[in-house]
Scaffold this active site. Sequence first.
Site, PDB file in Angstrom:
ATOM      1  N   ASP A 133      -1.220   0.441  -5.829  1.00  0.00           N
ATOM      2  CA  ASP A 133      -1.579  -0.975  -5.821  1.00  0.00           C
ATOM      3  C   ASP A 133      -1.344  -1.640  -7.169  1.00  0.00           C
ATOM      4  O   ASP A 133      -1.252  -2.864  -7.250  1.00  0.00           O
ATOM      5  CB  ASP A 133      -3.047  -1.148  -5.423  1.00  0.00           C
ATOM      6  CG  ASP A 133      -3.301  -0.767  -3.982  1.00  0.00           C
ATOM      7  OD1 ASP A 133      -2.504  -1.166  -3.123  1.00  0.00           O
ATOM      8  OD2 ASP A 133      -4.285  -0.057  -3.716  1.00  0.00           O
ATOM      9  N   HIS A 151      -8.007   6.374  -8.775  1.00  0.00           N
ATOM     10  CA  HIS A 151      -7.862   6.546  -7.332  1.00  0.00           C
ATOM     11  C   HIS A 151      -8.910   7.531  -6.857  1.00  0.00           C
ATOM     12  O   HIS A 151      -9.329   8.429  -7.609  1.00  0.00           O
ATOM     13  CB  HIS A 151      -6.456   7.055  -6.990  1.00  0.00           C
ATOM     14  CG  HIS A 151      -6.141   7.034  -5.531  1.00  0.00           C
ATOM     15  ND1 HIS A 151      -6.424   8.095  -4.697  1.00  0.00           N
ATOM     16  CD2 HIS A 151      -5.564   6.080  -4.753  1.00  0.00           C
ATOM     17  CE1 HIS A 151      -6.042   7.795  -3.473  1.00  0.00           C
ATOM     18  NE2 HIS A 151      -5.521   6.579  -3.470  1.00  0.00           N
ATOM     19  N   HIS A 205      -9.949  -1.346  -0.204  1.00  0.00           N
ATOM     20  CA  HIS A 205      -8.904  -0.600   0.511  1.00  0.00           C
ATOM     21  C   HIS A 205      -7.595  -1.376   0.397  1.00  0.00           C
ATOM     22  O   HIS A 205      -6.951  -1.358  -0.639  1.00  0.00           O
ATOM     23  CB  HIS A 205      -9.331  -0.388   1.957  1.00  0.00           C
ATOM     24  CG  HIS A 205      -8.500   0.593   2.727  1.00  0.00           C
ATOM     25  ND1 HIS A 205      -7.497   1.337   2.158  1.00  0.00           N
ATOM     26  CD2 HIS A 205      -8.524   0.950   4.051  1.00  0.00           C
ATOM     27  CE1 HIS A 205      -6.949   2.113   3.075  1.00  0.00           C
ATOM     28  NE2 HIS A 205      -7.542   1.892   4.232  1.00  0.00           N
TER      29      HIS A 205
END
Length: 457
Positions: free
Chosen positions: A392, A333, A282
């Site tokens: 990210d 994702h 996460h």
Amino acid sequence: MADIMNNSGSSEIRRLAAMCVESSTINPQLFTDYHVYRGLRAPDGSGVLTGLTDVADVMANKTENGKFVPCAGELYYRGYNVKDIVNDMISHKRFGFEEVTYLLLFGRLPDSVDLSSFKDLLGVYRALPTSFFRDIIMKSPSGDMMNSMARSVLTLYSYDKHPDDLSLENVLHQCLWLIATFPLLAVYGYQAYSYYKSDSNSFFIHDPIPTLSTAENILHMLRIDSKYTDLEARVLDLALVLHAEHGGGNNSTFTTRLVSSTGTDTYSAIAAALGSLKGPKHGGANIKVCRMFDDIKSTVKDWSDKDEIRACLTDILDKKSFDKSGLIYGLGHAVYQVSDPRADVFKNSVEKLSREKGMETEFNLYRYVEEIGAELLKERRKTEKGVCANVDFYSGFCYQMLGLPSELFTPIFAVSRISGWSAHRLEELISSGGKIMRPAYAYVGEHLDYVPLDDRG
């Protein structure tokens, strides 16, 4: 713990661990038989519906002929496209995190008077109790800033005169206090850790400045000279805006709502969310991306040679290099397949920062890895479905250019996401009808006859 785990203790733990494996392994076929979707993700990629929200909308699919078809990702805060929000704040050179926080909490865009008043309010709230830093943060500093923040949040319960009061006004008060003080808990936690655990010769604490934005205060408090460029502060502000909320389905937000449904206090609910966000699947994902790129940079001699980069990524996918997981971190994702709108927006600003920092070559390496990695993954999966870079992929590189220590990467995520968590906690308390979340699990074991202790072999 070290004394317990001697040779005999370690052997016993291994034996008991083997028993855990035997007793806790469920036949994967049973998940199919019972129509249970592991990870709460259906085979078509859609999430299992567990609730309703008006806070944010994550769009990654459209329906065609009754089927979900991947489309370019879009993210909406209270109905407003994040790209529109970001474009306006960039074009007018306006810090946006406080504005987005107002929007998420109260459901409408603030006018200039509302926004100014809200910023002033956050400035008032941006203070910890007297001696909190000395008595709580400096004592037994943690090597993990997320654990440090969770401990601090739980301790703030003791400083609240009405910690268990679930009236709307009181919960909103608590949420605003946490939103305002999260930057302090993160940065101060790191300062204590750095001094005591890293043999640092310097120890400094800067009080936040009420008139500064959240992003500016983070850089002001973190740097010994408190100096930062305008672009640095605005790129960090953009990161906070893009990480502030991502719908009710992400793990930490769902945790907030799940725990809030029990009627517990705000501090317990947010501490639970911090525990969720800490996980490398996460909030800790950008650190894995950075470590992967450290390996790539040491392996690839010519960062502009796409063939050499392809060979390196092939070895990663073949589990021959890096952490041998076979994963290219930052690509793919759980929701987005065509594109992550946050990454699309963030990428341009990260490129600008790389020019200011003289790190364009490194930024281009990221671009090549994104392009080639997506091609390799698509080829291997033998599917037409796309593979996109998620937010990210670039955020860790951005934080490195800003000089943020890796220990603060996930806490900065929390500094942003506390706004979304707060909005969802309020929505859960207001709209859930007082129902505790109690999902069902199907029992797949046997019913056995009890055996008295003396008869057990």
